[in-house]
Design a protein around this motif. Sequence first.
Motif, PDB file in Angstrom:
ATOM      1  N   TYR A  15     -24.361 -17.017  32.883  1.00  0.00           N
ATOM      2  CA  TYR A  15     -24.632 -16.559  34.412  1.00  0.00           C
ATOM      3  C   TYR A  15     -25.834 -16.105  34.642  1.00  0.00           C
ATOM      4  O   TYR A  15     -26.942 -15.703  33.814  1.00  0.00           O
ATOM      5  N   LYS A 110     -21.632 -27.153  32.767  1.00  0.00           N
ATOM      6  CA  LYS A 110     -20.454 -27.889  32.707  1.00  0.00           C
ATOM      7  C   LYS A 110     -20.919 -29.595  31.996  1.00  0.00           C
ATOM      8  O   LYS A 110     -19.914 -29.931  31.544  1.00  0.00           O
ATOM      9  N   LEU A 119     -23.412 -14.396  26.946  1.00  0.00           N
ATOM     10  CA  LEU A 119     -22.471 -13.678  27.678  1.00  0.00           C
ATOM     11  C   LEU A 119     -22.855 -12.236  28.015  1.00  0.00           C
ATOM     12  O   LEU A 119     -23.407 -11.492  26.989  1.00  0.00           O
ATOM     13  N   ASN A 122     -17.632  -8.829  30.210  1.00  0.00           N
ATOM     14  CA  ASN A 122     -16.309  -9.184  29.834  1.00  0.00           C
ATOM     15  C   ASN A 122     -15.975 -10.087  30.791  1.00  0.00           C
ATOM     16  O   ASN A 122     -15.069 -11.427  30.733  1.00  0.00           O
ATOM     17  N   GLU A 123     -16.409 -10.398  32.008  1.00  0.00           N
ATOM     18  CA  GLU A 123     -16.053 -11.321  32.988  1.00  0.00           C
ATOM     19  C   GLU A 123     -16.742 -12.700  32.536  1.00  0.00           C
ATOM     20  O   GLU A 123     -16.162 -13.688  33.301  1.00  0.00           O
ATOM     21  N   ASP A 124     -17.628 -12.670  31.679  1.00  0.00           N
ATOM     22  CA  ASP A 124     -17.857 -14.193  31.440  1.00  0.00           C
ATOM     23  C   ASP A 124     -17.073 -14.713  30.077  1.00  0.00           C
ATOM     24  O   ASP A 124     -17.553 -15.794  29.801  1.00  0.00           O
ATOM     25  N   ILE A 125     -16.275 -14.033  29.635  1.00  0.00           N
ATOM     26  CA  ILE A 125     -15.515 -14.198  28.486  1.00  0.00           C
ATOM     27  C   ILE A 125     -14.852 -15.691  28.659  1.00  0.00           C
ATOM     28  O   ILE A 125     -14.705 -16.564  27.782  1.00  0.00           O
ATOM     29  N   HIS A 126     -14.205 -16.131  29.911  1.00  0.00           N
ATOM     30  CA  HIS A 126     -13.698 -17.249  30.163  1.00  0.00           C
ATOM     31  C   HIS A 126     -14.511 -18.502  29.908  1.00  0.00           C
ATOM     32  O   HIS A 126     -13.877 -19.452  29.558  1.00  0.00           O
ATOM     33  N   LEU A 127     -15.732 -18.366  29.897  1.00  0.00           N
ATOM     34  CA  LEU A 127     -16.655 -19.368  29.452  1.00  0.00           C
ATOM     35  C   LEU A 127     -16.529 -20.131  28.150  1.00  0.00           C
ATOM     36  O   LEU A 127     -16.638 -21.223  27.845  1.00  0.00           O
ATOM     37  N   LYS A 129     -13.549 -20.624  26.746  1.00  0.00           N
ATOM     38  CA  LYS A 129     -12.706 -21.785  26.800  1.00  0.00           C
ATOM     39  C   LYS A 129     -12.913 -22.817  27.726  1.00  0.00           C
ATOM     40  O   LYS A 129     -12.356 -23.861  27.389  1.00  0.00           O
ATOM     41  N   GLU A 130     -13.729 -22.633  28.727  1.00  0.00           N
ATOM     42  CA  GLU A 130     -14.117 -23.612  29.902  1.00  0.00           C
ATOM     43  C   GLU A 130     -15.112 -24.512  29.266  1.00  0.00           C
ATOM     44  O   GLU A 130     -15.262 -25.699  29.589  1.00  0.00           O
ATOM     45  N   ASP A 149     -12.508 -15.423  17.900  1.00  0.00           N
ATOM     46  CA  ASP A 149     -13.266 -16.332  18.758  1.00  0.00           C
ATOM     47  C   ASP A 149     -14.064 -17.249  17.770  1.00  0.00           C
ATOM     48  O   ASP A 149     -14.465 -18.246  17.933  1.00  0.00           O
TER      49      ASP A 149
END
Length: 179
Positions: A15, A110, A119, A122-127, A129-130, A149
């Motif tokens: 981000y 993407k 990263l 903590n709000e970036d952790i979803h990346l 998996k995505e 991880d």
Amino acid sequence: MAMVKEPVILQVSGYQNSGKTTLINKLISGLKEKGLSVITIKHHGHGGKPETPEGKDSTSHIESGAAASLVEGGGSLLLHAEKDSWSLEEQVRIVLQLQPDVVLIEGHKKASYSKVLLLRSNEDIHLLKELENICAVISWDDKLIKPNDANLGALFFSISDPKGPDWIVEYLVGERMKF
């Protein structure tokens, strides 16, 4: 006739304000020290068009309707081209004409190229998996780096660890030698 090797393409994703530009600058320096040529592609994610010099002939050519304008001088070549949008694949095809050893892409999370993920929190952790094809993760918070991880197949580095950029440079050099 000598065969031209395909360049290695690597994305640096994360981000805004995660350190992408700083990392890319370190990678460029390290790769240049290894004798490799590097071209970068950056996504201008701040909305609108990137700034172009006003009052210059090349800008007036575009404003008059030219699809593209090239300016050359003193060994520098500037390309300004406009259309409704440019896919990452189109941008890659353009830079491949210059036959670089490495193409570094800043942004375009993407896309499916190998990537380094930064990263920030903590709000970036979803990346994790995505996004696909993550070869390395650089984290601003050491608590974000967890042993579970590791099943990603990616190496994890702290933002303060100089081994991260060094490993990425060596990874790119190694990938370049495969072709």
